[in-house]
Write an enzyme that holds these catalytic residues in place. Structure first.
Site, short mmCIF file in Angstrom:
data_model
loop_
_atom_site.label_atom_id
_atom_site.label_comp_id
_atom_site.label_asym_id
_atom_site.label_seq_id
_atom_site.Cartn_x
_atom_site.Cartn_y
_atom_site.Cartn_z
N TYR A 64 -18.43 -71.29 134.23
CA TYR A 64 -19.87 -70.83 134.26
C TYR A 64 -20.30 -70.63 132.67
CZ TYR A 64 -18.05 -65.91 133.21
OH TYR A 64 -17.47 -64.94 132.70
N CYS A 65 -21.63 -70.64 132.21
CA CYS A 65 -22.10 -70.26 131.06
C CYS A 65 -23.32 -69.13 131.26
CB CYS A 65 -22.70 -71.53 130.54
SG CYS A 65 -24.40 -72.21 131.35
N PHE A 66 -24.15 -69.03 130.71
CA PHE A 66 -24.99 -67.75 130.80
C PHE A 66 -25.85 -68.04 132.07
CE2 PHE A 66 -29.03 -65.40 130.12
CZ PHE A 66 -28.40 -64.08 130.51
N TYR A 101 -23.36 -66.50 134.49
CA TYR A 101 -23.11 -65.06 134.35
C TYR A 101 -24.40 -64.32 134.93
CZ TYR A 101 -23.17 -60.56 132.08
OH TYR A 101 -23.03 -59.32 131.50
#
EC number: 2.9.1.3
Length: 367
Positions: free
Chosen positions: A94-96, A124
């Protein structure tokens, strides 16, 4: 290409391995237990791309990102991602926000390393939002009771005997008092909240809907309790743990001297004992104003003598003098006042085994 995963409950209940593609600065501000930071861009690269986006737009920023993460740098990062993915086939990345960064990582993993790895939809931000909702729903739907008692009665030990306890100090990696700092640091406040929410999620999934918490102040070391929880703690019923003075002294000697000095030496090696001495004296100095000048000076002399003897021979007996003094002259009067103030909320008081049995029975009767 894998479909984005949005079963956040499953992710946390089953401790799914998590590859966090955000920059280190984002990761250190807040992350999830067990997540591994394998960023697409480091902090400097992310800052440069962000500045480019601000002044020249998205396409220019994307092009700059591809320039910065290319050649050996790109190969090294793909290798690290692929190693994680192959080691943890049941995990996710995952990223933000579940946007471009995790999409690029996913694409490069597939095209360059032949690894098809799922990513988390919403990233996130969605995971964090889920945990905030989890905490809020627990506070609304569940019952809570506080465990109080004077310093050294062994409240943490009692919590460890209960399957429906929530160890706030454990999640904060701090013992909760002025002397509570551990040899290792505390989590960020976001990490603390995440750990707490996951603990509640898992226990609720196991059928628990009544929880026992230690009576804490708003801040446990540097970790602030979520405001709704702290506000609730001002009204929750309480059980009061009692123990003999001599037993409390021995417990504090074990926890704050014997075990803590060993912890410092395990973490810091040869420098460990010196750091332990500094930490203990610093903790005493932190309550200087509340002790008053004369009492502080007297306690400090006793503590310095005890530390010197411990350093020379390993003996810890002299520590009992300042421990007894602090209990009689500082902590006990403060707790007597607090007990009187909270007396109307105390529904049971007793020694360790009686309290454990009462709390276990209480949980059954309200299940």
């Amino acid at each position: 290409m894998s479909i984005d995963v949005t079963d956040y409950r499953d992710i946390f209940l089953n401790d799914r391995p998590l590859m966090d593609a955000r920059a280190p600065v984002e990761f250190h501000k807040g992350a999830f237990p067990g997540a591994v930071n394998l960023p697409l861009m480091n902090d400097i690269e992310r800052q440069r791309v962000g500045t480019c986006y601000k002044h020249h737009g998205q396409q220019a920023a994307i092009e700059l990102g591809h320039q910065l993460v290319s050649g050996p740098v790109k190969e090294e990062r793909i290798q690290a991602w692929a190693e994680f993915a192959r080691t943890h086939p049941e995990g996710y990345l995952y990223c933000f926000r579940g946007g471009l960064r995790s999409q690029i990582v996913q694409q490069w993993l597939k095209s360059e390393a032949g690894v098809d790895y799922p990513r988390i939809g919403g990233g996130y931000k969605a995971l964090r939002g889920f945990l905030i909702d989890t905490l809020e729903s627990a506070l609304t739907d569940c019952d809570f009771v506080l465990l109080g008692g004077m310093t050294g009665t062994g409240k943490t030990e009692v919590l460890a005997q209960l399957r429906n306890s929530v160890d706030l100090e454990g999640h904060a990696n701090h013992r909760g008092s002025s002397f509570g700092k551990r040899a290792t640091g505390q989590p960020s406040n976001i990490d603390f909240e995440n750990r707490l929410a996951i603990d509640l999620l898992k226990k609720r999934a196991a059928g628990i809907d009544q929880f026992v918490l230690e009576d804490e102040s708003r801040v446990v070391g540097s970790c602030a309790l979520p405001l709704p929880l702290y506000q609730g703690m001002q009204q929750y019923p309480m059980v009061w743990l009692e123990d003999r003075f001599e037993q409390r002294v021995e417990r504090i000697l074990r926890d704050y001297v014997v075990d803590l000095s060993a912890e410092f030496q395990a973490v810091h090696g040869e420098e460990g004992f010196g750091r332990f001495c500094e930490r203990l004296l610093e903790s005493l100095d932190n309550v200087h104003k509340r002790l008053g000048g004369e009492r502080h000076r007297r306690m400090r002399v006793l503590m310095e003598e005890a530390l010197a003897e411990q350093g020379r021979s390993g003996a810890v007996e002299l520590h009992r003098a300042w421990i007894e003094g602090l209990l009689r002259e500082y902590y006990d009067p403060m707790y007597v006042f607090q007990r009187e103030k909270k007396g109307g909320r105390i529904e049971f008081a007793g020694e360790r085994q009686a309290v454990i049995e009462y709390l276990r029975q209480r949980g059954k009767s309200q299940a």
